[in-house]
Design a protein around this motif. Structure first.
Motif, short mmCIF file in Angstrom:
data_model
loop_
_atom_site.label_atom_id
_atom_site.label_comp_id
_atom_site.label_asym_id
_atom_site.label_seq_id
_atom_site.Cartn_x
_atom_site.Cartn_y
_atom_site.Cartn_z
N ILE A 37 -24.01 53.67 -16.98
CA ILE A 37 -23.56 54.21 -17.25
C ILE A 37 -22.76 55.74 -16.54
N ALA A 38 -23.35 56.10 -15.72
CA ALA A 38 -23.44 56.54 -14.41
C ALA A 38 -21.90 55.51 -13.25
N ALA A 39 -21.60 54.22 -13.89
CA ALA A 39 -21.12 53.79 -12.99
C ALA A 39 -19.60 53.60 -13.50
N VAL A 40 -19.61 53.78 -15.37
CA VAL A 40 -18.73 54.07 -16.07
C VAL A 40 -17.86 55.82 -15.61
N LEU A 41 -18.67 56.20 -15.63
CA LEU A 41 -17.90 57.62 -15.29
C LEU A 41 -17.86 57.88 -14.10
N ALA A 94 -14.85 57.38 -22.16
CA ALA A 94 -14.35 56.69 -20.65
C ALA A 94 -15.06 55.18 -21.28
N GLY A 95 -14.02 54.71 -20.05
CA GLY A 95 -13.94 52.62 -20.21
C GLY A 95 -12.92 52.35 -20.76
N ASP A 96 -12.88 50.86 -21.13
CA ASP A 96 -11.95 49.35 -20.77
C ASP A 96 -12.12 49.75 -22.20
N PRO A 111 -24.02 62.00 -22.96
CA PRO A 111 -22.86 60.42 -23.36
C PRO A 111 -23.87 58.56 -23.53
N VAL A 112 -22.98 57.96 -24.31
CA VAL A 112 -23.93 57.01 -24.89
C VAL A 112 -23.14 56.07 -25.02
N ARG A 134 -16.71 45.24 -12.14
CA ARG A 134 -17.71 46.40 -10.79
C ARG A 134 -18.45 47.71 -10.90
N VAL A 135 -18.46 47.93 -12.27
CA VAL A 135 -18.77 48.88 -13.71
C VAL A 135 -19.94 48.39 -14.62
#
Length: 147
Positions: A37-41, A94-96, A111-112, A134-135
């Motif tokens: 979650i931290a990497a995505v954000l 946040a994300g793809d 965040p979920v 990568r994330v």
């Protein structure tokens, strides 16, 4: 009395190991999910989108990216109400959209992690596969992660 307290104090480390060992996989899994979650954000900015929960399945949320693209996402590890009373249809994503990401009520305070209910999300073109890999949103095989 002194013998009993001495025996109990020497047994406490053994008791703590008996309690700690079964919880270790849960702690490791929670740590890995938090890291993802931290990497995505860090990699993707928040975007405000409209969404609604599917009534029949509380763990499914439909996010409206465009009029033609309304993929369904599954919340991990358990369903959370991400729409708020103040903003009944707005959430942050946040994300793809092909591989999932993170959703939160407006404000980003809860965040979920979400993954597509159908892999990959149908109808979406574009996106950065290298960044998604990568994330941790995309596996080497090209499929989205489900955890």
């Amino acid at each position: 009395m002194f013998c009993i307290s001495l025996a109990l104090s020497s047994a406490l480390p053994a008791v703590s190991w008996v309690v700690t060992i079964p919880l270790l996989p849960v702690v490791v899994l929670a740590f890995c999910r938090r890291q993802r979650i931290a990497a995505v954000l860090q990699a993707y900015p928040w975007q405000e989108v409209t969404a609604h929960h599917v009534i029949q399945r509380p763990s499914i949320i439909e996010i409206h990216f465009t009029e033609d693209l309304v993929p369904a996402y599954r919340m991990i590890p358990f369903p959370v109400q991400v729409t708020s009373d103040a903003h009944p249809e707005l959430i942050w994503f946040a994300g793809d959209p092909r591989y999932g990401g993170v959703v939160s009520p407006v404000g980003g305070h809860c965040p979920v992690r979400v993954v597509p209910d159908k892999v990959p999300a149908e109808g979406w073109q574009g996106g950065d596969d290298v960044l998604a890999s990568r994330v941790g949103l995309r596996r080497r095989s090209g499929k989205g992660t489900q955890t």
